[in-house]
Write a protein that holds these residues in place. Structure first.
Motif, PDB file in Angstrom:
ATOM      1  N   HIS A   1       0.776   3.551  -2.537  1.00  0.00           N
ATOM      2  CA  HIS A   1      -0.190   4.447  -3.072  1.00  0.00           C
ATOM      3  C   HIS A   1       0.549   5.676  -3.428  1.00  0.00           C
ATOM      4  O   HIS A   1       0.207   7.070  -2.947  1.00  0.00           O
ATOM      5  CB  HIS A   1      -1.211   4.968  -2.076  1.00  0.00           C
TER       6      HIS A   1
ATOM      7  N   ASP B   1      -1.316  -2.419  -4.477  1.00  0.00           N
ATOM      8  CA  ASP B   1      -1.778  -0.778  -4.289  1.00  0.00           C
ATOM      9  C   ASP B   1      -0.366   0.222  -4.441  1.00  0.00           C
ATOM     10  O   ASP B   1      -0.212   0.664  -3.607  1.00  0.00           O
ATOM     11  CB  ASP B   1      -2.470  -0.450  -3.035  1.00  0.00           C
TER      12      ASP B   1
ATOM     13  N   ASP C   1       0.670  -1.112   0.150  1.00  0.00           N
ATOM     14  CA  ASP C   1      -0.055   0.131   0.023  1.00  0.00           C
ATOM     15  C   ASP C   1       0.799   1.259  -0.010  1.00  0.00           C
ATOM     16  O   ASP C   1       0.681   2.282   0.831  1.00  0.00           O
ATOM     17  CB  ASP C   1      -0.930  -0.155   1.161  1.00  0.00           C
TER      18      ASP C   1
HETATM   19 MN   LIG Z   1      -4.565   0.146  -0.265  1.00  0.00          MN
END
Ligand SMILES: [Mn+2]
Length: 409
Positions: free
Chosen positions: A10, A48, A8
């Motif tokens: 991002h 992600d 994650d």
């Molecule tokens: Mn995520």
């Protein structure tokens, strides 16, 4: 053999139009040094990678710069696609990345065996990574028809179970006796959510049970941004995001996980705490209290803090609005310590007057949603403390929902 599990990232994520790439860059620097200094062999990134399907040019540049640096610090890098990632974007550079020992599994490959990555180090230590990306409906809904007994969520869960089981069987057939480390990007039952996991089904609808991972020696999960074990299992974990992605993550201790394999067994699993690169804080109180807190505010982190300000006043006084806006402008212009990203003002007296609104002639259309919620609390005869907590939670929720609408507009 040493494996580092993160997820994650991002890349490109914004919070109230402020990019979070600066703290990500500091994390990437930390990562490059840690991988090198501590002689890690494998880096796992559980989905992600980017925040959006169509990352900006600068975000793609940051990704490739980062992979280039990391590939000089660790022997193997394996990345899987998450629900925020475009399979095509992630897979596009595969041929260029493979010679650098970077494997990207953006989406489910035609041949499931391709999800298995056999690692053999120069000292002959071996393991298999089952790099299972985020499973989309087409990957898990086998029949595409729903019987009355087998509804969609249970079919999704069955589809997940089948996928993890098939990959496990393939691993045991082709690489018997080698340790098997799974990767996944999914929502496991009981995981604690924060505000920044968009697109996930809350409740137990889309959640999978941890029995899915039986047979895997360790499972490196992504999707949930708050670091945690699944069902208290040491060997099934969310590393969480390396940086706070929403104000609800303001007090999370961000981390990565270090997995050590010795003689073909998981020897040790350690949580490695990350430095905090940027503080996300809430400053709350009367106007005077907020003013004085802002004047004294000093961040403990290398980057200026991102702040939200909640001002609680006794009575509604519209003459305060320009004062408050001035205060915020002034702070944002002059402070090197932080930046106020959002603020709200609430009035105590207005809340206490709300009850008088509920006379029989009032129709639901005349009320705001907050007033309706307040009325519900009255009907339930909640005590003052629970009432305040519930009201505050409701307001936060409504506000986050509004933010979500604003950001996706
Ligand atoms: Mn995520």
């Amino acid at each position: 053999m040493k494996i580092l599990h993160t997820a994650d990232w991002h890349i490109g994520k914004q919070l109230k139009k402020q990019s979070l790439n600066e703290e990500l860059k500091l994390f990437f620097q930390w990562l490059v040094h840690t991988l090198k200094d501590e002689n890690y062999d494998i880096l796992l990134v559980s989905g992600d990678i980017f925040d959006s399907y169509n990352p900006k040019t600068e975000d793609r540049a940051l990704y490739y710069q980062t992979l280039t640096l990391i590939s000089q610090s660790v022997k193997h890098i394996i990345l899987i696609g998450g629900n925020h990632d475009s399979i095509a974007v992630l897979n596009a550079a595969t041929p260029l990345l493979e010679p650098l020992n970077i494997t990207v599994i953006g989406g489910v490959p035609d041949d499931l065996k391709d999800e298995l990555i056999h690692i053999q180090l120069s000292n002959d230590e071996e393991c298999v990574i089952a790099a299972i990306p985020y499973l989309r409906d087409k990957d898990v809904l086998i029949n595409q028809t729903f019987d009355t007994d087998q509804d969609r969520p249970s079919q999704i869960r069955a589809g997940y179970a089948k996928h993890y089981r098939t990959v496990l069987d393939l691993a045991k057939t082709h690489y018997p006796r080698l340790p098997l480390v799974g990767m996944g990007h999914l929502y496991a039952t009981g995981a604690q959510l924060s505000d920044s996991e968009r697109d996930i089904q809350v409740g137990n609808q889309g959640a999978v049970s941890s029995t899915l991972f039986d047979g895997y020696d360790y499972v490196a999960l992504g999707h949930i941004h708050r670091p945690q074990r699944v069902d208290k299992l040491d060997t099934v974990r969310y590393s969480g995001s390396p940086i706070a992605l929403s104000f609800s993550e303001r007090s999370d201790h961000k981390q990565v996980i270090k997995i050590t394999l010795t003689d073909g067994n998981i020897d040790q699993i350690d949580v490695v705490q990350l430095p905090q690169f940027r503080e996300l804080s809430t400053i709350e109180g009367s106007l005077e209290e907020v003013q004085s807190a802002l004047a004294k505010y000093k961040t403990q982190c290398p980057l200026p803090a991102f702040l939200e300000v909640n001002i609680n006043q006794q009575i509604r006084d519209i003459t305060l609005n320009p004062l408050i806006e001035d205060m915020i402008d002034q702070f944002n212009k002059t402070s090197t310590q932080g930046k106020i990203l959002k603020y709200k003002v609430t009035f105590a007296e207005e809340e206490s007057r709300l009850e008088s609104l509920f006379v029989p002639s009032k129709q639901i259309d005349d009320l705001t949603h907050t007033e309706v919620f307040n009325e519900l609390l009255t009907l339930q005869s909640q005590d003052t403390e629970s009432r305040n907590t519930l009201m505050k939670t409701y307001r936060d929720l409504a506000e986050n929902y509004q933010d979500y609408l604003d950001e996706t507009a």
